[in-house]
Design a protein around this motif. Structure first.
Motif, short mmCIF file in Angstrom:
data_model
loop_
_atom_site.label_atom_id
_atom_site.label_comp_id
_atom_site.label_asym_id
_atom_site.label_seq_id
_atom_site.Cartn_x
_atom_site.Cartn_y
_atom_site.Cartn_z
N ARG A 8 0.85 -1.20 0.00
CA ARG A 8 0.00 0.00 0.00
C ARG A 8 0.88 1.24 0.00
O ARG A 8 1.79 1.38 0.82
CB ARG A 8 -0.92 0.01 1.23
CG ARG A 8 -1.77 1.28 1.34
CD ARG A 8 -2.66 1.23 2.57
NE ARG A 8 -3.34 2.49 2.78
CZ ARG A 8 -2.85 3.50 3.50
NH1 ARG A 8 -1.66 3.37 4.07
NH2 ARG A 8 -3.52 4.62 3.64
N ILE A 9 0.61 2.15 -0.93
CA ILE A 9 1.36 3.39 -1.02
C ILE A 9 0.71 4.42 -0.10
O ILE A 9 -0.43 4.83 -0.32
CB ILE A 9 1.40 3.91 -2.47
CG1 ILE A 9 2.03 2.86 -3.38
CG2 ILE A 9 2.18 5.23 -2.55
CD1 ILE A 9 1.99 3.21 -4.86
N ASP A 10 1.42 4.80 0.93
CA ASP A 10 0.88 5.71 1.95
C ASP A 10 1.18 7.15 1.53
O ASP A 10 2.25 7.69 1.83
CB ASP A 10 1.49 5.40 3.30
CG ASP A 10 0.94 6.27 4.42
OD1 ASP A 10 0.02 7.08 4.15
OD2 ASP A 10 1.43 6.15 5.56
N THR A 11 0.23 7.77 0.87
CA THR A 11 0.43 9.14 0.38
C THR A 11 0.36 10.18 1.50
O THR A 11 0.68 11.35 1.26
CB THR A 11 -0.61 9.49 -0.70
OG1 THR A 11 -1.93 9.33 -0.16
CG2 THR A 11 -0.45 8.59 -1.92
N SER A 12 -0.01 9.76 2.72
CA SER A 12 -0.04 10.72 3.83
C SER A 12 1.37 11.14 4.23
O SER A 12 1.54 12.13 4.95
CB SER A 12 -0.78 10.13 5.04
OG SER A 12 -0.01 9.10 5.65
N GLN A 13 2.37 10.42 3.77
CA GLN A 13 3.76 10.77 4.06
C GLN A 13 4.32 11.78 3.06
O GLN A 13 5.50 12.14 3.14
CB GLN A 13 4.63 9.52 4.10
CG GLN A 13 4.27 8.57 5.22
CD GLN A 13 5.22 7.39 5.32
OE1 GLN A 13 6.36 7.43 4.85
NE2 GLN A 13 4.76 6.31 5.94
#
Length: 304
Positions: A8-13
């Motif tokens: 899962r690509i965590d775009t919140s970072q």
């Protein structure tokens, strides 16, 4: 190098500020001398890149706050089936891996808790806690707001103008920047700044030690990257090959201070080094990679 399509690509970072303006930016007027206009611009970018550019900004500006990005488009893109084909999504996943590594390594190795830092994607210009910047400064870390900044078009310059074409040059760039964040968390950067003030004649030499340590930290991450996972436990990398590591080493060679001075048409002057020679940058990345241990990255403990 093979990324896991199930991770899962965590775009919140990431804070995506592309297209949100940010002013023209002052850039950093690093005196290069020699060479033609185009190559001078390249040299300026790479001098600041990989990394430490934020420190130059911090020295020139008193800060100025920063705008907030809009991640909705990035989040949608990075949730799609072809996400790993997208440059920004792959770079977001690299950030996820680097921070997953340090979240575990920093308390285990140094006894300090890791504080996550976002990477800001910007285009052309951006406002930061260290002042205003434009794309010409290359990627940088700003200790005033604890953020990493990058205009992703930098990678095209790195490949087309300097010959660092390999894909693994990209996570190396980011891992170096996060190495500076780790230095900030550990107090290394602040201590180095105090030493520079006490001993201005050795300011450049101290800067070199800071940069080489960040290279070494990048190598330590690279050694452990295949062990990093997303929040659900999915491995982020399926594999990293020796060819990938060689791409990082080749990039380090191309951005050494001596290589940059030669490319600008100037004689090599060790007194002006701020990031380390090609040999030193390769050596310290390799040391971090071969040991996999950030404690082996003590560039301040003796001669380089």
């Amino acid at each position: 190098m093979e990324l896991n399509e199930n991770a899962r690509i965590d775009t919140s970072q990431v804070d995506d500020r592309r297209g949100s303006g940010g002013g023209g930016g002052m850039g950093i007027p690093i005196p290069i001398g020699g060479g033609r206009g185009g190559i001078v611009g390249i040299i300026i970018a790479v001098l600041v890149a990989l990394v430490g550019g934020g420190f130059g900004l911090n020295a020139m500006n008193d800060g100025g706050g920063s705008q907030q990005g809009d991640n909705s488009s990035l989040q949608q893109k990075c949730s799609a089936q072809d996400a790993l084909e997208q440059l920004d999504c792959r770079n977001t996943l690299y950030v996820n891996s680097i921070q997953a590594y340090w979240t575990k390594a920093l308390p285990e190795v140094f006894g300090d808790q890791y504080k996550p830092s976002k990477t800001v994607f910007f285009s052309q210009g951006v406002n930061t806690g260290c002042g205003q910047a434009d794309s010409g400064v290359g990627p940088f870390y700003c200790p005033a707001d604890d953020l990493v900044y990058i205009d992703l078009t930098f990678y095209k310059l790195l490949a087309d103008q300097l010959g660092a074409e390999g894909e693994f040059a990209q996570p190396y760039v980011l891992a170096h920047e996060y190495g500076h964040h780790v230095q900030d968390l550990l107090g290394t950067e602040a201590q180095m700044r105090r030493q520079q003030q006490r001993d201005p004649n050795n300011a450049n030499a101290l800067s070199v030690k800071l940069e080489l340590q960040a290279d070494c930290y990048a190598g330590a991450w690279a050694k452990n990257a295949t062990g990093t996972a997303d929040a659900q436990g999915q491995k982020i990398f399926k594999s990293i090959t020796e060819q990938d590591i060689q791409q990082a080493i080749d990039t380090a060679e191309k951005i050494g201070d001596d290589a940059i001075q030669k490319r600008s048409g100037r004689p090599v002057n060790p007194d002006e080094f701020t990031h380390g020679t090609s040999e030193q940058r390769q050596q310290w990345f390799t040391k971090g990679y071969s040991t996999g241990d950030p404690k082996a990255c003590d560039t301040f403990g003796g001669s380089l």
